[in-house]
Design a protein around this motif. Structure first.
Motif, PDB file in Angstrom:
ATOM      1  N   ILE A  20      -3.732  -4.772  10.832  1.00  0.00           N
ATOM      2  CA  ILE A  20      -3.025  -4.177   9.685  1.00  0.00           C
ATOM      3  C   ILE A  20      -2.444  -5.272   8.790  1.00  0.00           C
ATOM      4  N   LEU A  21      -1.879  -6.324   9.404  1.00  0.00           N
ATOM      5  CA  LEU A  21      -1.378  -7.462   8.621  1.00  0.00           C
ATOM      6  C   LEU A  21      -2.516  -8.131   7.850  1.00  0.00           C
ATOM      7  N   LEU A  22      -3.655  -8.265   8.517  1.00  0.00           N
ATOM      8  CA  LEU A  22      -4.842  -8.843   7.885  1.00  0.00           C
ATOM      9  C   LEU A  22      -5.235  -8.043   6.652  1.00  0.00           C
ATOM     10  N   PHE A  23      -5.293  -6.719   6.797  1.00  0.00           N
ATOM     11  CA  PHE A  23      -5.721  -5.877   5.676  1.00  0.00           C
ATOM     12  C   PHE A  23      -4.687  -5.884   4.552  1.00  0.00           C
ATOM     13  N   MET A  24      -3.419  -5.771   4.903  1.00  0.00           N
ATOM     14  CA  MET A  24      -2.367  -5.769   3.880  1.00  0.00           C
ATOM     15  C   MET A  24      -2.374  -7.078   3.092  1.00  0.00           C
ATOM     16  N   GLY A  25      -2.557  -8.195   3.794  1.00  0.00           N
ATOM     17  CA  GLY A  25      -2.617  -9.486   3.113  1.00  0.00           C
ATOM     18  C   GLY A  25      -3.813  -9.593   2.193  1.00  0.00           C
ATOM     19  N   SER A  26      -4.950  -9.029   2.615  1.00  0.00           N
ATOM     20  CA  SER A  26      -6.164  -9.089   1.797  1.00  0.00           C
ATOM     21  C   SER A  26      -6.039  -8.263   0.523  1.00  0.00           C
ATOM     22  N   VAL A  27      -5.033  -7.384   0.481  1.00  0.00           N
ATOM     23  CA  VAL A  27      -4.807  -6.535  -0.697  1.00  0.00           C
ATOM     24  C   VAL A  27      -3.638  -7.037  -1.538  1.00  0.00           C
ATOM     25  N   PHE A  28      -2.525  -7.398  -0.896  1.00  0.00           N
ATOM     26  CA  PHE A  28      -1.269  -7.578  -1.631  1.00  0.00           C
ATOM     27  C   PHE A  28      -0.796  -9.023  -1.792  1.00  0.00           C
ATOM     28  N   ILE A  29      -1.547 -10.007  -1.317  1.00  0.00           N
ATOM     29  CA  ILE A  29      -1.171 -11.395  -1.614  1.00  0.00           C
ATOM     30  C   ILE A  29      -1.569 -11.672  -3.058  1.00  0.00           C
TER      31      ILE A  29
END
Length: 543
Positions: A20-29
């Motif tokens: 989930i951290l991986l996916f969130m980072g791939s979207v919101f960084i």
């Protein structure tokens, strides 16, 4: 026994949270202050944390003797949550609470293109449908899931993404049909099919007509791509094949078809808007065969998967396939994460059966890939920072940074273009030409040719500059700047006859963007030149 259960639970929670951290980072960084730098962070976050996820998963499987514990439902809810947060992000941009990352669009979410925003929402929509169907305890929660799915569809529609709408509808329909036997019986009969067929044709026609020029522009690209494939069908043009060669073929097409109906639709193209055609151009039929075989194997493995989430994983696969037919999804970091999820589900049983051999190989491969990724990350990050600082720092500092980075990034086509542009900006025209010619072996487009032409113009090579401007004009015939530069070169060299000829050509060109102030200025100056020449001719006749 209890300790073993705790270990299994800990591994499961670690993997789930990490994904989930991986996916969130791939979207919101992302950052409005330096979008390119944070785009680099987003890309490398996705690669490094994705590799870390695989390493932890292999450790989990090995420690549990072939079992991988992963909470798929929680992960899917995390992906859906990212879509919801992205929708709120877009709403904040719409009401001016947050800036858009593209000045031409009111809202783009955490990306610089509304199509990518729609891509993310089209991934979240079938997940919402899946949980709406599976919610059997609470009618309120079921209603909320359906409202969420419809809301995501509305956002996609307002983003004006035809591919996003098509992907969301077809993937959601796939999930619904897979989960409901009653629905399958209702739809898969003669009467229903007779009714649905014209509706489907009408839907595709409306999607086409909604942005007919955009659709026709892609048809032009695919048509020219076929000419490229005919020349090198088996092995393709190589890793930079499309970006290095496509615009040359487009220039040849318009040279041979000067009255083509596609003249106004052609643009500067760096992607064929079809991942399969990109593979075909770069790696030929050999590469495309490997891709198709891999895709068939993935679909086969998903069909063999017995978990309850099979329908939604199938839906996500359909989303990626549809986007691959009409866009460039595999250059987007969050798509890599969704692909990782699909592969994890598809090959879970295979890896569990062969974990004694496969896990060590995967572990070592990922560790090596992580080291190589970090080796590439640092110069790319520094380049993004140098590019951002170049507006405020002196030329000696900027160029010394580029010279140093060139050793590590000489194979990066975007770096070479930027390096050439910086050399041009600081007046090192000969050096800029050398770098841009090297760039053209990896990226040869309208911008590269215009920059080379401008460098040649500054070095006094008028004929060379005119040749480059003509080449750029054939690449994108609707642009006015190449002919404007040619007209001015003829004026400076004293060739009034040729200058008037080019001015007439400018005045006869169709205008693609009526409101463009730059185009209006060019047309006005061409008109003034003709008016001046006509006045001189009239005066001479009178005398």
């Amino acid at each position: 026994m209890e300790n073993k259960k705790k270990d299994v639970s800990l591994y499961s929670q670690t993997l789930t949270v990490l994904f989930i951290l991986l996916f969130m980072g791939s979207v919101f960084i992302v950052s409005n202050r330096n979008f390119d730098l944070f785009e680099t962070y987003r890309k490398y976050w996705t690669i490094v944390i994705g590799l870390l996820f695989i390493i932890v998963a292999c450790t989990n499987i090995t420690a549990n003797k072939g079992r991988m514990n992963l909470s798929i439902d929680t992960i899917l809810k995390g992906v859906f949550a990212a879509g919801v947060l992205e929708s709120f992000f877009a709403l904040a941009q719409l009401f001016k609470f947050l800036p858009s990352f593209n000045r031409y669009y009111t809202y783009t979410g955490s990306f610089d293109n509304p199509a990518i925003f729609a891509m993310l929402l089209s991934v979240s929509t079938p997940i919402a449908v899946y949980f709406a169907i599976h919610e059997t305890v609470s009618l309120k929660r079921k209603t909320v899931w359906w409202i969420a799915a419809l809301s995501l569809l509305v956002f996609i529609a307002f983003s004006e993404s035809r591919t996003g709408l098509l992907a969301a509808i077809l993937s959601s329909a796939t999930v619904a049909l897979s989960e409901s036997e009653k629905l399958r019986k209702r739809l898969f009969n003669l009467h229903s099919l007779i009714l649905l067929l014209p509706l489907a044709i009408l839907l595709f026609y409306l999607i086409y007509r909604f942005k007919a020029d955009s659709a026709n522009g892609r048809i032009l690209i695919w048509r020219i791509v076929m000419d490229m494939v005919k020349e090198r069908p088996l092995m393709g043009f190589g890793p930079h094949g499309f970006t290095a060669n496509y615009m040359e073929y487009q220039a040849s097409y318009f040279l041979n078809n000067p009255q083509s109906r596609f003249l106004l639709l052609a643009d500067n193209v760096n992607n064929p808007f079809n991942e399969f055609l990109l593979v075909l151009v770069n790696y030929g039929m050999m590469g495309l065969t490997i891709v198709f075989c891999t895709l068939v194997l993935i679909i086969k493995r998903i069909r063999e998967f017995n978990g309850s989430c099979r329908s939604v994983i199938t839906g996500l696969t359909i989303v990626l396939i549809i986007w691959s037919l009409f866009s460039y999804p595999f250059s987007i970091p969050f798509v890599w994460v969704i692909t990782l999820l699909i592969l994890t589900i598809a090959f879970k049983l295979v890896i569990q059966r062969t974990y004694k051999y496969s896990c060590p190989i995967i572990f070592v491969s990922c560790a090596v890939c992580m080291l190589l990724t970090l080796y590439r990350y640092f110069p790319e990050r520094e380049w993004s920072m140098v590019s951002f600082r170049s507006q405020n720092e002196g030329k000696d500092i900027v160029l010394s940074d580029y010279i140093r980075l060139y050793e590590r990034l000489s194979n990066n086509r975007r770096f070479l273009y930027n390096y050439g542009a910086e050399l041009h900006y600081y007046g090192y025209y000969d050096e800029s030409i050398d770098v841009l010619k090297e760039c053209s072996s990896k990226l040869n487009d309208y911008d590269v040719q215009m920059l080379i032409g401008n460098c040649l113009q500054h070095t006094g090579d008028t004929l060379g500059a005119i040749e480059r401007y003509c080449y750029a004009n054939r690449m994108v015939p609707s642009r006015f700047l190449p002919q404007y530069n040619i007209m001015n070169l003829y004026i400076v060299s004293g060739d009034t006859v040729q200058a008037v000829r080019v001015a007439n050509t400018i005045l006869q060109k169709d205008v693609k963007i009526e409101r463009s102030k730059a185009v209006q200025r060019i047309i006005r100056e061409a008109g003034e030149l003709l008016q001046t020449q006509n006045s001189q001719i009239t005066t001479e006749i009178t005398d």
